[in-house]
Design a protein around this motif. Sequence first.
Motif, mmCIF file in Angstrom:
data_model
loop_
_atom_site.group_PDB
_atom_site.id
_atom_site.type_symbol
_atom_site.label_atom_id
_atom_site.label_comp_id
_atom_site.label_asym_id
_atom_site.label_seq_id
_atom_site.Cartn_x
_atom_site.Cartn_y
_atom_site.Cartn_z
ATOM 1 N N ARG A 146 6.160 -4.313 -10.784
ATOM 2 C CA ARG A 146 5.694 -2.864 -11.230
ATOM 3 C C ARG A 146 4.375 -2.854 -11.619
ATOM 4 N NH1 ARG A 146 9.151 0.650 -14.696
ATOM 5 N NH2 ARG A 146 7.504 2.101 -14.581
ATOM 6 N N ARG A 147 3.804 -4.227 -11.750
ATOM 7 C CA ARG A 147 2.309 -4.600 -12.205
ATOM 8 C C ARG A 147 1.555 -4.496 -10.707
ATOM 9 N NH1 ARG A 147 4.487 -8.955 -15.315
ATOM 10 N NH2 ARG A 147 4.856 -8.391 -17.481
ATOM 11 N N LEU A 148 2.095 -4.554 -9.788
ATOM 12 C CA LEU A 148 1.284 -4.613 -8.402
ATOM 13 C C LEU A 148 1.349 -3.198 -7.719
ATOM 14 C CD1 LEU A 148 3.320 -7.433 -6.805
ATOM 15 C CD2 LEU A 148 1.153 -7.765 -7.918
ATOM 16 N N PRO A 149 -0.075 -2.968 -7.287
ATOM 17 C CA PRO A 149 -0.095 -1.572 -6.647
ATOM 18 C C PRO A 149 0.412 -1.305 -5.129
ATOM 19 C CG PRO A 149 -2.371 -2.966 -6.680
ATOM 20 C CD PRO A 149 -1.057 -3.531 -7.528
ATOM 21 N N ALA B 228 11.639 -2.457 -7.250
ATOM 22 C CA ALA B 228 10.391 -2.044 -7.651
ATOM 23 C C ALA B 228 9.195 -2.900 -6.570
ATOM 24 C CB ALA B 228 9.862 -2.060 -8.971
ATOM 25 N N ALA B 229 9.407 -3.359 -5.752
ATOM 26 C CA ALA B 229 8.356 -3.922 -4.591
ATOM 27 C C ALA B 229 7.714 -2.908 -3.976
ATOM 28 C CB ALA B 229 9.158 -4.953 -3.547
ATOM 29 N N PRO B 230 6.398 -2.921 -4.123
ATOM 30 C CA PRO B 230 5.420 -1.893 -3.602
ATOM 31 C C PRO B 230 5.298 -2.107 -2.218
ATOM 32 C CG PRO B 230 4.017 -3.548 -4.596
ATOM 33 C CD PRO B 230 5.388 -3.955 -4.909
ATOM 34 N N SER B 231 5.175 -0.676 -1.405
ATOM 35 C CA SER B 231 4.992 -1.170 -0.105
ATOM 36 C C SER B 231 3.612 -0.379 0.430
ATOM 37 C CB SER B 231 6.236 -0.143 0.832
ATOM 38 O OG SER B 231 6.086 1.203 0.468
ATOM 39 N N ALA B 232 2.690 -0.014 -0.494
ATOM 40 C CA ALA B 232 1.384 0.154 -0.030
ATOM 41 C C ALA B 232 0.294 -0.505 -0.766
ATOM 42 C CB ALA B 232 1.327 1.869 -0.280
ATOM 43 N N GLY B 233 -0.951 -0.214 -0.275
ATOM 44 C CA GLY B 233 -2.110 -0.839 -1.122
ATOM 45 C C GLY B 233 -1.916 -2.393 -1.067
ATOM 46 N N ILE B 234 -2.733 -2.987 -1.714
ATOM 47 C CA ILE B 234 -3.115 -4.766 -1.607
ATOM 48 C C ILE B 234 -1.551 -5.306 -2.013
ATOM 49 C CG2 ILE B 234 -3.917 -6.566 -2.652
ATOM 50 C CD1 ILE B 234 -6.434 -4.896 -3.072
#
Length: 271
Positions: free
Chosen positions: A31-34, A43-49
């Motif tokens: 959740r700390r990652l964009p 909660a793994a992001p799939s957009a941005g860096i």
Amino acid sequence: MADTRAMTVEEVRAALTGESAQLVRRRRTFRRLPSPPRCKLCAAPSAGIGGVVMRHAGFARSPGNPALCTKCLAELRKRDMSGVEIPVTLLFSDVRGSTAMGERMRPTEFHAFLDHFYRLASEAIVAHDGLVDKVVGDEVVALFFGGISGPNHAAAAVAAAVDLAAQAARIDAAPSGPIPVGTAVHTGEAFVGGTGPSGTIEDFTALGDVVNTTARLASAASAGEVIVSVAAAEAAGSDTRERRTVELRGRVEPIEVIVLRPAEVEIGASS
């Protein structure tokens, strides 16, 4: 074989109730990652860096199941165990009078109006450690349970509901002004996990009577109201002295609730 199956059930239950320290750590880190959208489970992001980094680690957004990442989907399929029954708190919020609004507005204008609602609702839900389950038409559905919201998930859901209603009541909620939303919160046991035909996992959601009841409570809420079942209010530690009995379509017995309005209550941060 029976022992392996039992162990698998307990592993899934631990992950969803928040007793899996590994998943809790993973969610906090991810959740700390964009940037959103994120996997509903880890909660793994799939957009941005952040999304680029996670894809290299095998946490890509699943093309067939965009609510989940490929890593979580593979784990669920490997275990042949899509979910379990656990305590969960539901939040439903929808726009009052949306049909009439749709008739008055141009389709593009109405779409932009709903986008404002989706954004403020999602921000309130995520800010209180909830999971946006569905965005359907003029309605947003959120889940709060141990694995994502902590043990006080009922309090988190009530806080999110009040926050959502307060933001929607602002004069600048949308270009046209306040957004008339009715919101409801209810808690109980539900099946939480992957759903879909046998052998597939198409979504990660909650199923059961608690879901249907929350949806019907939301339909009974007037614009600006947050209807909280007494069960959810007691679990959240809210004052339940002023109760109202609500008759719900499809239910034999009425349900006791309390009704909150953002201007009349103070809600602390959820834990």
